[in-house]
Motif scaffolding. Structure first.
Motif, mmCIF file in Angstrom:
data_model
loop_
_atom_site.group_PDB
_atom_site.id
_atom_site.type_symbol
_atom_site.label_atom_id
_atom_site.label_comp_id
_atom_site.label_asym_id
_atom_site.label_seq_id
_atom_site.Cartn_x
_atom_site.Cartn_y
_atom_site.Cartn_z
ATOM 1 N N GLY A 154 -0.242 -1.010 2.721
ATOM 2 C CA GLY A 154 0.163 -2.337 2.363
ATOM 3 C C GLY A 154 -0.080 -3.279 1.520
ATOM 4 N N HIS A 180 9.458 1.072 -1.238
ATOM 5 C CA HIS A 180 9.491 1.447 0.060
ATOM 6 C C HIS A 180 10.516 2.581 0.293
ATOM 7 N N GLN A 188 4.381 -1.485 3.375
ATOM 8 C CA GLN A 188 5.105 -2.701 3.941
ATOM 9 C C GLN A 188 4.174 -4.235 3.609
#
Length: 267
Positions: A154, A180, A188
């Motif tokens: 992330g 992504h 994310q």
């Protein structure tokens, strides 16, 4: 089981990029202070400096000019992270440092196989030894930043509550969506961190409210105040959390570290 033990037991090393395509928003300050804050609350941390300026390296008490091996050697596969990392005893975490050599990696990586996956492969070899791996990315979307994004679970986005910061955030969100979709299905946005915040400035409060309305729980609860001691700390080669633990900014970063541990437990 403690929060620290829970993170380690359930998820192993979590890899996070600290990124924002806008410069001067406190990426490096956030990376080194979060690393020091996580170390302070009992986490095993590796901080990777992916910026040729080497500010996160110097800000962790490591002299970039004296490094025999750096992240450059790791990306070109002439050294492993285990060989190249250095322990910052003052800060309590390991550092994979960078210096000007890294600027050359941009050109050299272009012709190599798996050029955007090299850091990911290197981290995989040491991931079991850490709870958190934090990557300080350069402000541009370069091959270096791409290596960071391809490695990460992330992205932590430090941002000032100013109008132009919102425009830069749109660009970053689009970049993360592309990575992504094409290169890293795990990637994310973990959260937006409001930094250099001054509640007396009406515009900052308004932008903060807009962020919360639009991104909801993606906005971290912790807010990092504008703080002189945080700004002074790099000139002493230390994160603010280590340089002056009593400063408001330092205490906020320790709170942020605790919030990160809690958030990871729920992931």
């Amino acid at each position: 089981m403690s929060a620290a033990a829970a993170v380690s037991a359930t998820t192993g090393a979590k890899v996070f990029c600290v990124a924002n395509q806008k410069g001067g928003v406190g990426k490096t300050t956030t990376t080194v202070n979060l690393a020091a804050g996580l170390a302070k609350v009992g986490q095993r941390v590796l901080m990777i400096d992916l910026d040729p300026q080497g500010n996160a390296t110097m800000g962790s008490g490591v002299d970039k000019r004296k490094l025999k091996l750096t992240v450059y050697d790791v990306l070109l596969e002439s050294a492993s992270i285990a060989e190249a990392k250095i322990r910052s005893e003052k800060c309590g975490y390991d550092v994979l440092g960078a210096n000007r050599e890294l600027a050359g990696a941009e050109v050299e990586l272009v012709e190599l196989e798996h050029r955007d996956q090299r850091l990911k492969q290197a981290i995989a070899a040491v991931a079991a030894g850490y709870d958190f791996v934090l990557i300080d990315c350069p402000p541009s979307l370069s091959m270096l930043t791409l290596n960071g994004l391809c490695s990460a679970h992330g992205v932590i986005v430090p941002m000032q509550c100013e109008y132009f910061a919102l425009e830069g955030l749109t660009d970053l969100v689009n970049t993360i969506k592309q990575v992504h979709a094409n290169l890293n299905k795990d990637l994310q946005i973990i959260g937006l961190l409001r930094v250099m915040f001054d509640p007396r400035i009406t515009l900052q409060q308004q932008v903060s409210d807009q962020l919360k309305a639009h991104f909801a729980d993606k906005v971290f609860n912790t807010v990092i105040p504008r703080n002189v001691r945080l700004a002074e700390a790099p000139s002493y080669g230390l994160p603010g959390v280590v340089f002056d633990p009593a400063a408001r900014g330092s205490q906020a970063y320790v709170e942020f570290a605790q919030e990160m541990v809690e958030r990871i437990r729920k992931m």
